[in-house]
Design an enzyme around this catalytic site. Structure first.
Site, mmCIF file in Angstrom:
data_model
loop_
_atom_site.group_PDB
_atom_site.id
_atom_site.type_symbol
_atom_site.label_atom_id
_atom_site.label_comp_id
_atom_site.label_asym_id
_atom_site.label_seq_id
_atom_site.Cartn_x
_atom_site.Cartn_y
_atom_site.Cartn_z
ATOM 1 N N SER A 186 -12.954 10.712 12.420
ATOM 2 C CA SER A 186 -11.900 11.541 11.824
ATOM 3 C C SER A 186 -10.935 10.685 11.016
ATOM 4 O O SER A 186 -10.273 11.170 10.098
ATOM 5 C CB SER A 186 -11.148 12.322 12.906
ATOM 6 O OG SER A 186 -10.643 11.463 13.909
ATOM 7 N N ASP B 15 -14.989 9.636 16.443
ATOM 8 C CA ASP B 15 -15.633 10.723 15.694
ATOM 9 C C ASP B 15 -15.479 10.587 14.184
ATOM 10 O O ASP B 15 -15.773 11.526 13.435
ATOM 11 C CB ASP B 15 -15.072 12.072 16.137
ATOM 12 C CG ASP B 15 -13.615 12.282 15.724
ATOM 13 O OD1 ASP B 15 -12.944 11.278 15.366
ATOM 14 O OD2 ASP B 15 -13.142 13.433 15.747
ATOM 15 N N HIS C 88 -8.821 2.206 15.935
ATOM 16 C CA HIS C 88 -7.924 3.290 15.529
ATOM 17 C C HIS C 88 -8.645 4.634 15.473
ATOM 18 O O HIS C 88 -8.048 5.676 15.747
ATOM 19 C CB HIS C 88 -7.286 2.974 14.180
ATOM 20 C CG HIS C 88 -6.137 2.016 14.277
ATOM 21 N ND1 HIS C 88 -4.974 2.161 13.551
ATOM 22 C CD2 HIS C 88 -5.965 0.894 15.026
ATOM 23 C CE1 HIS C 88 -4.137 1.180 13.852
ATOM 24 N NE2 HIS C 88 -4.732 0.391 14.734
ATOM 25 N N ASP C 89 -9.922 4.620 15.121
ATOM 26 C CA ASP C 89 -10.676 5.869 15.118
ATOM 27 C C ASP C 89 -10.835 6.405 16.535
ATOM 28 O O ASP C 89 -10.593 7.577 16.806
ATOM 29 C CB ASP C 89 -12.047 5.667 14.471
ATOM 30 C CG ASP C 89 -12.846 6.957 14.417
ATOM 31 O OD1 ASP C 89 -12.279 7.998 14.045
ATOM 32 O OD2 ASP C 89 -14.041 6.933 14.765
ATOM 33 N N HIS D 255 -6.870 -9.315 19.183
ATOM 34 C CA HIS D 255 -5.820 -9.925 18.364
ATOM 35 C C HIS D 255 -6.049 -11.409 18.149
ATOM 36 O O HIS D 255 -5.208 -12.096 17.587
ATOM 37 C CB HIS D 255 -4.448 -9.698 19.016
ATOM 38 C CG HIS D 255 -3.936 -8.312 18.846
ATOM 39 N ND1 HIS D 255 -2.715 -7.893 19.327
ATOM 40 C CD2 HIS D 255 -4.484 -7.222 18.240
ATOM 41 C CE1 HIS D 255 -2.533 -6.620 19.036
ATOM 42 N NE2 HIS D 255 -3.602 -6.189 18.381
ATOM 43 N N ASN E 145 -1.870 3.573 10.102
ATOM 44 C CA ASN E 145 -3.179 3.394 9.479
ATOM 45 C C ASN E 145 -3.124 2.970 8.020
ATOM 46 O O ASN E 145 -4.163 2.709 7.411
ATOM 47 C CB ASN E 145 -3.992 4.676 9.595
ATOM 48 C CG ASN E 145 -4.419 4.973 11.018
ATOM 49 O OD1 ASN E 145 -4.578 4.059 11.821
ATOM 50 N ND2 ASN E 145 -4.592 6.247 11.341
ATOM 51 N N ASP F 188 -3.438 -15.094 15.697
ATOM 52 C CA ASP F 188 -3.789 -16.277 16.476
ATOM 53 C C ASP F 188 -3.518 -17.494 15.595
ATOM 54 O O ASP F 188 -4.279 -17.777 14.668
ATOM 55 C CB ASP F 188 -5.264 -16.233 16.879
ATOM 56 C CG ASP F 188 -5.729 -17.484 17.624
ATOM 57 O OD1 ASP F 188 -4.946 -18.439 17.738
ATOM 58 O OD2 ASP F 188 -6.886 -17.493 18.089
ATOM 59 N N ARG G 215 -10.628 -3.141 13.796
ATOM 60 C CA ARG G 215 -9.414 -2.307 13.896
ATOM 61 C C ARG G 215 -9.700 -0.875 13.478
ATOM 62 O O ARG G 215 -9.175 0.077 14.054
ATOM 63 C CB ARG G 215 -8.310 -2.920 13.024
ATOM 64 C CG ARG G 215 -6.942 -2.277 13.208
ATOM 65 C CD ARG G 215 -5.872 -3.076 12.496
ATOM 66 N NE ARG G 215 -4.586 -2.397 12.570
ATOM 67 C CZ ARG G 215 -3.812 -2.143 11.527
ATOM 68 N NH1 ARG G 215 -4.192 -2.527 10.307
ATOM 69 N NH2 ARG G 215 -2.656 -1.518 11.672
#
Length: 333
Positions: free
Chosen positions: A80, A78, A70-71, A197, A98, A253, A66
């Site tokens: 960030s 990168d 998300h990055d 997921h 986040n 799941d 994850r």
């Protein structure tokens, strides 16, 4: 056979990268990028990640995967997301989507070790990419996908961009498709990457609107989203208790929550996709048409490795772009 001129070969490579959603910069990524500059890079990350996952196999693979997702969805892959907020700027990691992320300390540990052998060589962005692969692959006993390296680290991190760019668990299909398309990812990538997921947990407040409704008096009453299996909805209501519960989590799941397998798609067909964004995949003919084949585990794992490699090329910085952060949490001064 006549050998193609070097310029033509380069154009072919670049065209392939562009078609894969990565752009020209992604064409500069390659396997074993640190072979000469830091030969132990991949081994160090693997050893640290595997030791951590062995101690917490139920949670860490999902957390590190994850983190990578998300990055990549904000400013590209990168790192960030790893930057800490300052007095004058709220960073991505402190945006609402986040705040439940984990695994930062594992990246920090790998970075600290690699900064000693030698410093300023291995990027935080590449560590995140490797850590996701190594965590998910641990249980399988083999690398699920190969990671091309050579990313550099970004120097900008804004919470506002995380709010706008990270898909929401309540998104409908149209919104999801547009979000993925903005990253160079198509409907097939959306369906396959959603299969992540199959591991991890979801907080009750993120899907409670599918379980409860408000009455005319303002009270909360049980309800069931018609796209959700009624028996499964009853189980979720029993686990969550109330729509405002943001502390309790349930497995995404319910059948094999710690195993990276194809049960996500089996669950979808049975009306047991946890989030509205999961159920939304069945609302589109193209997406729904992909799901049956993905219930076969071998097919899912093969397709996932292609989709996650494609995601790993989104918006990458290479060459002299960005920097190699000395500390993943802080931009170099």
């Amino acid at each position: 056979m006549m050998r193609a001129p070097p310029t033509l070969l380069l154009l072919v490579v670049l065209a392939g990268a562009l078609a894969g959603g990565g752009g020209v910069e992604a064409a500069l990524l390659k396997a074993h990028f640190y072979r000469h500059s830091c030969p132990v890079a991949e081994t160090v990350v693997r050893d640290i990640v595997q030791a951590s996952v062995a101690a917490n196999p139920a949670a860490l693979p999902a957390r590190l995967l994850r983190l990578f997702f998300h990055d990549c969805f904000v400013r590209g892959c990168d790192a960030s997301l790893l930057i800490d907020s300052t007095a004058g700027s709220t960073a991505e990691k402190d945006a609402a989507p986040n705040r439940s992320l984990g695994g930062f300390e594992i990246v920090d540990t790998a970075k600290a070790v690699l900064e000693a052998v030698p410093p300023g060589v291995v990027s935080c962005a590449d560590i995140v990419a490797l850590a996701a692969r190594d965590a998910v692959s641990f249980q399988l006993g083999r690398d699920l996908w190969d990671v091309q390296l050579g990313r550099r680290d970004g120097v900008v991190s804004r919470a506002s961009e995380a709010l706008s760019d990270i898909p929401s668990p309540s998104d409908n299909f149209t919104t999801l498709e547009a979000n993925f398309a903005s990253k160079g990812l198509d409907v097939k990538d959306l369906v396959i990457l959603s299969g992540a997921h199959t591991i991890g947990v979801g907080h009750c407040n993120l899907f409670s609107s599918r379980l409860f409704s408000s009455t005319t008096t303002g009270a909360v009453a049980p309800a069931t989203d018609p796209t959700l299996n009624a028996a499964y909805a009853a189980q979720l209501r029993a686990a969550c208790g109330s729509p405002s519960n943001n502390a309790t989590t349930v497995p995404m799941d319910p059948e094999s929550p710690a195993r990276f397998d194809s049960h996500y798609y089996v669950n979808l067909k049975l009306g047991r996709g946890l989030f509205r964004s999961d159920a939304a995949l069945l609302a589109d003919r193209r997406a729904a048409g992909l799901i049956h084949a993905l219930t076969k585990e071998g097919h899912f794992l093969k397709e996932f490795k292609n989709a996650v490699r494609k995601m790993g090329r989104v918006g990458v910085l290479t060459g002299d772009q960005g920097e190699i952060r000395r500390n993943c949490r802080v931009v170099n001064s």
